[in-house]
Design an enzyme around this catalytic site. Structure first.
Site, short mmCIF file in Angstrom:
data_model
loop_
_atom_site.label_atom_id
_atom_site.label_comp_id
_atom_site.label_asym_id
_atom_site.label_seq_id
_atom_site.Cartn_x
_atom_site.Cartn_y
_atom_site.Cartn_z
N ASN A 11 11.43 11.31 3.81
CA ASN A 11 11.74 10.44 2.67
C ASN A 11 11.90 11.30 1.43
OD1 ASN A 11 11.86 8.49 0.70
ND2 ASN A 11 9.71 7.84 0.90
N TRP A 12 13.16 11.50 1.03
CA TRP A 12 13.44 12.39 -0.10
C TRP A 12 13.08 11.77 -1.45
CZ3 TRP A 12 19.08 14.49 1.07
CH2 TRP A 12 19.04 15.25 2.24
N LYS A 13 12.91 10.46 -1.47
CA LYS A 13 12.65 9.75 -2.75
C LYS A 13 13.78 10.09 -3.74
CE LYS A 13 7.83 9.78 -1.53
NZ LYS A 13 6.45 9.68 -1.96
N HIS A 97 8.62 0.41 0.67
CA HIS A 97 7.81 1.59 0.34
C HIS A 97 6.88 1.22 -0.82
CE1 HIS A 97 6.60 5.52 -1.08
NE2 HIS A 97 6.91 5.97 0.13
N GLU A 99 6.04 2.72 -3.40
CA GLU A 99 6.56 2.98 -4.74
C GLU A 99 7.50 1.87 -5.19
OE1 GLU A 99 7.91 6.95 -3.88
OE2 GLU A 99 5.83 7.59 -3.74
N GLU A 169 1.22 3.66 5.54
CA GLU A 169 1.05 4.67 4.50
C GLU A 169 -0.04 4.24 3.52
OE1 GLU A 169 4.90 7.18 4.06
OE2 GLU A 169 5.06 5.46 2.76
N GLY A 175 1.48 11.66 -1.67
CA GLY A 175 1.73 12.65 -2.72
C GLY A 175 0.46 13.20 -3.35
N SER A 214 1.00 12.50 2.74
CA SER A 214 0.61 13.92 2.76
C SER A 214 0.64 14.53 4.16
CB SER A 214 -0.75 14.12 2.09
OG SER A 214 -0.69 13.74 0.73
N GLY A 235 7.10 12.76 3.01
CA GLY A 235 7.68 12.88 1.68
C GLY A 235 7.88 14.34 1.31
N GLY A 236 6.96 14.87 0.52
CA GLY A 236 7.08 16.23 -0.03
C GLY A 236 7.46 17.29 0.99
P1 PGA Z 1 4.13 12.36 0.90
O1 PGA Z 1 4.96 10.99 0.80
O2 PGA Z 1 4.35 12.93 2.27
O3 PGA Z 1 4.70 13.25 -0.19
O4 PGA Z 1 2.69 12.02 0.65
C1 PGA Z 1 5.04 10.11 1.89
C2 PGA Z 1 5.83 8.87 1.53
O5 PGA Z 1 5.74 8.40 0.39
O6 PGA Z 1 6.58 8.33 2.37
#
Ligand code: PGA
Length: 254
Positions: A11-13, A97, A99, A169, A175, A214, A235-236
């Site tokens: 997930n590049w966001k 998601h 966010e 999640e 994050g 994470s 994500g990251g």
């Molecule tokens: P993260 O993000 O791996 O950076 O914690 C995961 C996500 O939001 O899907």
């Protein structure tokens, strides 16, 4: 019990210029395993989808969007519909998601329409669910998961349930570098599977449930070795080819 193919999505966001998207996909796509072994995907921002699709062409890496509107079209300024995504060649979409729920008012009500709208258009939805830190500390995790899974999948006929990928999640792990332990993640994913089982036993056995929050190369294998964890939403660590590919590799043993 059916064999569930592992699934790893990055997930590049809000990351990815055209050049960045092209370079990252070019580094990842030729090296992903066959989808029968591990299904892989990157979830790119709308503006990078066409570039990512072009760079992934002829490989087994799928390209997904990060959101869509439930309507086919109409007066919804700033929104993008499922048919617009499939026309581009996009194969799936992240829905709900945390966010989007937290910062953009995404509701369970809207998700109830988005999940079937995505499937009808031929997009595989990755539906995200998970509790906040306060809910976790108050022992409210199961209540929150029950509410989200029941409401978000309410519009779906039982025979389509297994076409959805669900990502558990915990919001406190996104994050933050704080990962749920493999045992905590397993417990929550098993609970999500049981909730799907309340709707259909067959779908519960077949549905892929991912863990996200994470996920890194160092913790991926331990998480994905758990019985009810079928992959990861990353994500990251998905913004760098080697770390994403290391997580994909770890999924083979899951
Ligand atoms: P993260 O993000 O791996 O950076 O914690 C995961 C996500 O939001 O899907």
């Amino acid at each position: 019990m059916p064999e569930r193919t592992p699934y790893v999505a990055g997930n590049w966001k809000m990351w990815g210029s055209q050049a960045e998207a092209r370079d990252l996909v070019a580094a990842i796509a030729p090296r992903v395993p066959a989808p029968a072994e591990v299904e892989t995907a990157v979830c790119a921002p709308f503006t990078a989808l066409a570039t990512a699709l072009e760079a992934a062409q002829g490989t087994d890496l799928a390209v997904l969007a990060q959101n869509m509107h439930q309507a086919q079209g109409g007066a919804f300024t700033g929104e993008v519909s499922a048919p617009m995504l499939t026309e581009l060649g996009v194969q799936g979409v992240v829905l709900g998601h945390s966010e989007r729920r937290q910062f953009f008012g995404e509701t369970d009500r809207a998700l109830q329409e988005k999940v079937p709208a995505a499937l009808e258009a031929g997009l595989r939805p990755i539906l995200c669910v998970g509790e906040t830190e306060e809910e976790n500390e108050a022992g409210e995790t199961q209540r929150k998961l029950r509410q989200q899974v029941q409401e978000d999948l309410n519009g779906l006929a039982p025979q389509h349930l297994a076409e959805v990928v669900i990502a558990y999640e915990p919001i406190w792990a996104i994050g933050t570098g704080k990962t749920a332990t493999a045992e905590q993640a397993q417990e929550a994913c098993a609970f999500v599977r049981a909730l799907v089982g309340d709707k259909s036993k067959e779908a519960a056995a077949a549905v892929r449930i991912l863990y996200g929050g994470s996920v890194k190369p160092a913790n991926a294998a331990g998480l994905m070795a758990q019985e009810d964890i079928d992959g990861a939403l990353v994500g990251g660590a998905s913004l760098e080819a080697e770390s994403f590919l290391a997580i994909v590799e770890a999924a083979k043993g899951g």
